[in-house]
Design a protein around this motif. Structure first.
Motif, PDB file in Angstrom:
ATOM      1  N   LEU A 104       0.825  -1.201   0.000  1.00 14.01           N
ATOM      2  CA  LEU A 104       0.000   0.000   0.000  1.00 14.01           C
ATOM      3  C   LEU A 104       0.861   1.252   0.000  1.00 14.01           C
ATOM      4  N   TYR A 105       1.976   1.212   0.712  1.00 16.43           N
ATOM      5  CA  TYR A 105       2.883   2.360   0.712  1.00 16.43           C
ATOM      6  C   TYR A 105       3.471   2.585  -0.678  1.00 16.43           C
ATOM      7  N   ALA A 106       3.919   1.513  -1.323  1.00 17.13           N
ATOM      8  CA  ALA A 106       4.484   1.631  -2.662  1.00 17.13           C
ATOM      9  C   ALA A 106       3.452   2.140  -3.660  1.00 17.13           C
ATOM     10  N   ALA A 107       2.191   1.738  -3.476  1.00 12.60           N
ATOM     11  CA  ALA A 107       1.133   2.194  -4.373  1.00 12.60           C
ATOM     12  C   ALA A 107       0.844   3.675  -4.186  1.00 12.60           C
ATOM     13  N   ARG A 108       0.886   4.147  -2.941  1.00 14.47           N
ATOM     14  CA  ARG A 108       0.545   5.548  -2.662  1.00 14.47           C
ATOM     15  C   ARG A 108       1.721   6.482  -2.875  1.00 14.47           C
ATOM     16  N   TYR A 109       2.934   5.984  -2.584  1.00 14.82           N
ATOM     17  CA  TYR A 109       4.129   6.825  -2.693  1.00 14.82           C
ATOM     18  C   TYR A 109       5.195   6.136  -3.547  1.00 14.82           C
ATOM     19  N   PRO A 110       4.896   5.847  -4.804  1.00 12.29           N
ATOM     20  CA  PRO A 110       5.856   5.080  -5.619  1.00 12.29           C
ATOM     21  C   PRO A 110       7.205   5.759  -5.792  1.00 12.29           C
ATOM     22  N   GLU A 111       7.217   7.077  -5.800  1.00 10.93           N
ATOM     23  CA  GLU A 111       8.474   7.808  -5.994  1.00 10.93           C
ATOM     24  C   GLU A 111       9.381   7.741  -4.770  1.00 10.93           C
ATOM     25  N   ARG A 112       8.863   7.275  -3.659  1.00  5.91           N
ATOM     26  CA  ARG A 112       9.648   7.207  -2.415  1.00  5.91           C
ATOM     27  C   ARG A 112      10.313   5.856  -2.205  1.00  5.91           C
ATOM     28  N   VAL A 113       9.985   4.874  -3.028  1.00  7.83           N
ATOM     29  CA  VAL A 113      10.507   3.511  -2.851  1.00  7.83           C
ATOM     30  C   VAL A 113      11.541   3.224  -3.933  1.00  7.83           C
ATOM     31  N   ALA A 114      12.782   2.971  -3.508  1.00  9.35           N
ATOM     32  CA  ALA A 114      13.841   2.636  -4.463  1.00  9.35           C
ATOM     33  C   ALA A 114      13.774   1.165  -4.859  1.00  9.35           C
ATOM     34  N   ARG A 115      13.647   0.285  -3.857  1.00  9.78           N
ATOM     35  CA  ARG A 115      13.506  -1.148  -4.076  1.00  9.78           C
ATOM     36  C   ARG A 115      12.558  -1.698  -3.026  1.00  9.78           C
ATOM     37  N   LEU A 116      11.779  -2.684  -3.403  1.00 11.40           N
ATOM     38  CA  LEU A 116      10.779  -3.266  -2.517  1.00 11.40           C
ATOM     39  C   LEU A 116      10.991  -4.769  -2.420  1.00 11.40           C
ATOM     40  N   ALA A 117      11.246  -5.259  -1.209  1.00  9.28           N
ATOM     41  CA  ALA A 117      11.391  -6.698  -0.968  1.00  9.28           C
ATOM     42  C   ALA A 117      10.189  -7.183  -0.163  1.00  9.28           C
ATOM     43  N   LEU A 118       9.506  -8.189  -0.675  1.00 10.27           N
ATOM     44  CA  LEU A 118       8.344  -8.781  -0.021  1.00 10.27           C
ATOM     45  C   LEU A 118       8.726 -10.198   0.400  1.00 10.27           C
ATOM     46  N   VAL A 119       8.881 -10.403   1.699  1.00 14.06           N
ATOM     47  CA  VAL A 119       9.377 -11.671   2.236  1.00 14.06           C
ATOM     48  C   VAL A 119       8.221 -12.450   2.851  1.00 14.06           C
ATOM     49  N   THR A 120       7.948 -13.628   2.303  1.00 20.84           N
ATOM     50  CA  THR A 120       6.793 -14.450   2.704  1.00 20.84           C
ATOM     51  C   THR A 120       5.594 -13.549   3.002  1.00 20.84           C
ATOM     52  N   ALA A 121       5.326 -12.651   2.081  1.00 16.07           N
ATOM     53  CA  ALA A 121       4.324 -11.600   2.283  1.00 16.07           C
ATOM     54  C   ALA A 121       2.925 -12.099   1.935  1.00 16.07           C
ATOM     55  N   THR A 122       1.999 -11.896   2.833  1.00 19.91           N
ATOM     56  CA  THR A 122       0.612 -12.262   2.614  1.00 19.91           C
ATOM     57  C   THR A 122      -0.038 -11.186   1.746  1.00 19.91           C
ATOM     58  N   PRO A 123      -0.455 -11.492   0.519  1.00 18.85           N
ATOM     59  CA  PRO A 123      -0.927 -10.442  -0.392  1.00 18.85           C
ATOM     60  C   PRO A 123      -2.402 -10.083  -0.217  1.00 18.85           C
ATOM     61  N   TRP A 124      -2.801  -9.806   1.037  1.00 16.55           N
ATOM     62  CA  TRP A 124      -4.178  -9.390   1.289  1.00 16.55           C
ATOM     63  C   TRP A 124      -4.515  -8.123   0.506  1.00 16.55           C
ATOM     64  N   ALA A 125      -3.554  -7.207   0.398  1.00 21.92           N
ATOM     65  CA  ALA A 125      -3.811  -5.939  -0.286  1.00 21.92           C
ATOM     66  C   ALA A 125      -4.160  -6.142  -1.752  1.00 21.92           C
ATOM     67  N   LEU A 126      -3.808  -7.295  -2.302  1.00 21.77           N
ATOM     68  CA  LEU A 126      -4.107  -7.597  -3.696  1.00 21.77           C
ATOM     69  C   LEU A 126      -5.356  -8.453  -3.844  1.00 21.77           C
ATOM     70  N   GLY A 127      -6.030  -8.737  -2.733  1.00 20.47           N
ATOM     71  CA  GLY A 127      -7.199  -9.605  -2.768  1.00 20.47           C
ATOM     72  C   GLY A 127      -6.843 -11.051  -3.018  1.00 20.47           C
ATOM     73  N   MET A 128      -5.651 -11.465  -2.565  1.00 14.59           N
ATOM     74  CA  MET A 128      -5.158 -12.820  -2.818  1.00 14.59           C
ATOM     75  C   MET A 128      -4.734 -13.474  -1.502  1.00 14.59           C
ATOM     76  N   PRO A 129      -5.684 -13.809  -0.631  1.00 11.88           N
ATOM     77  CA  PRO A 129      -5.324 -14.432   0.646  1.00 11.88           C
ATOM     78  C   PRO A 129      -4.859 -15.870   0.465  1.00 11.88           C
ATOM     79  N   ALA A 130      -4.067 -16.325   1.421  1.00 11.36           N
ATOM     80  CA  ALA A 130      -3.733 -17.752   1.458  1.00 11.36           C
ATOM     81  C   ALA A 130      -4.991 -18.520   1.853  1.00 11.36           C
ATOM     82  N   THR A 131      -5.287 -19.593   1.146  1.00 13.85           N
ATOM     83  CA  THR A 131      -6.498 -20.366   1.412  1.00 13.85           C
ATOM     84  C   THR A 131      -6.190 -21.554   2.315  1.00 13.85           C
ATOM     85  N   ALA A 132      -7.261 -22.145   2.843  1.00 13.35           N
ATOM     86  CA  ALA A 132      -7.092 -23.370   3.627  1.00 13.35           C
ATOM     87  C   ALA A 132      -6.468 -24.461   2.777  1.00 13.35           C
ATOM     88  N   ALA A 133      -6.838 -24.508   1.497  1.00 10.42           N
ATOM     89  CA  ALA A 133      -6.262 -25.513   0.608  1.00 10.42           C
ATOM     90  C   ALA A 133      -4.750 -25.310   0.466  1.00 10.42           C
TER      91      ALA A 133
END
Length: 280
Positions: A104-133
């Motif tokens: 969400l920070y990168a989406a709102r302030y893209p010019e402020r982020v030089a590089r973005l590392a997402l480590v075992t990141a739960t992508p709730w912000a993208l509407g893609m939750p981990a499922t029980a399956a």
């Protein structure tokens, strides 16, 4: 311990580890104090880690308005910290639930982020939750481990909505259920603000179509790192996350769970440093 004042006056703490170019680290949990991150397996030998204690966790004060625990509201805390440190832009690492805040920070302030590392990141912000399956599939790969027989029934009940979260199945979140993992897990309750965790992803926190659209135009380099044994996110879900970004690399750490710096610190640090340094 340095602090800054958020836009609503809440005093927010952060912790500095190591020296060198700053790397802002957004913790997960959700709403777990940054202490659980340690030095990220030795990453502090390569970068100065700026470990943020989200409002109401660790050494940060609780806000007057609990509604500000919602993930989207805390984006401004990250931006105020950047300005407080006098950085024109910065590298950002988000772990687990903190990955959604980092996105969400990168989406709102893209010019402020030089590089973005997402480590075992739960992508709730993208509407893609981990499922029980997803979690069942990852759990099935652990059936030969000594703790599996005792842990699996409670894990199955939790995923089916028929039981509460039970520490007995904590081993599923670690690649190795050793003394370091046990000690790390034992601190979780004391380091987590449960009230805030319940608000973090509450109604209105995420707008997945908008966030996807904004991140599709985010051109800074992105690393999406998954643990081979992690159920949330599984490597396939992490790969789909990487596909949202136009300039992303995707990596799977062998034998790792949700906290990959505990499972193989050397591999984790090597891969993250290679990304941050742009050496591939």
């Amino acid at each position: 311990m340095p602090t800054f004042s958020a836009s609503d006056g809440t005093r927010i703490a952060y912790h500095l580890r190591g020296e060198g170019e700053p790397l802002l680290v957004v913790p997960g949990g959700p709403m777990r104090a940054s202490a659980y991150l340690g030095d990220l397996g030795g990453l502090a030998a390569h970068r100065q880690l700026v470990l943020l204690d989200l409002r109401g966790t660790g050494d940060s004060a609780a806000p007057e308005d609990p509604a500000t625990y919602r993930c989207d509201h805390m984006v401004d805390d990250v931006e105020v910290l950047r300005d407080h440190m006098g950085l024109a832009h910065m590298d950002v690492l988000g772990h687990s639930a903190g990955g959604s805040l980092a996105m969400l920070y990168a989406a709102r302030y893209p010019e402020r982020v030089a590089r973005l590392a997402l480590v075992t990141a739960t992508p709730w912000a993208l509407g893609m939750p981990a499922t029980a399956a997803d979690r069942f599939a990852a759990a099935g790969s652990r059936e030969d481990e000594a703790w599996f027989t005792q842990a699996y029934p409670a894990f199955e009940a939790w995923l089916a909505g028929e039981g509460d979260f039970d520490p007995v199945f904590a081993p599923f979140f670690y690649g190795r259920w050793d003394d370091a993992a046990k000690e790390h897990d034992a601190r979780a309750d004391d380091e987590t603000n449960d009230e805030a965790a319940g608000i973090y992803g509450s109604d209105g926190a995420y707008d997945p179509p908008r966030t996807r659209s904004e991140l599709a135009r985010f051109t800074a380099p992105v690393l999406v790192l998954a643990g081979e044994l992690d159920g949330g996110p599984r490597p396939e879900l992490a790969r789909r996350t990487a596909e949202i970004f136009p300039n992303a690399e995707y990596a799977v750490q062998p034998g790792a769970g949700h906290y990959p710096w505990l499972d193989d610190a050397d591999w984790f640090v090597w891969r993250v440093v290679a990304f941050l340094d742009g050496s591939g």
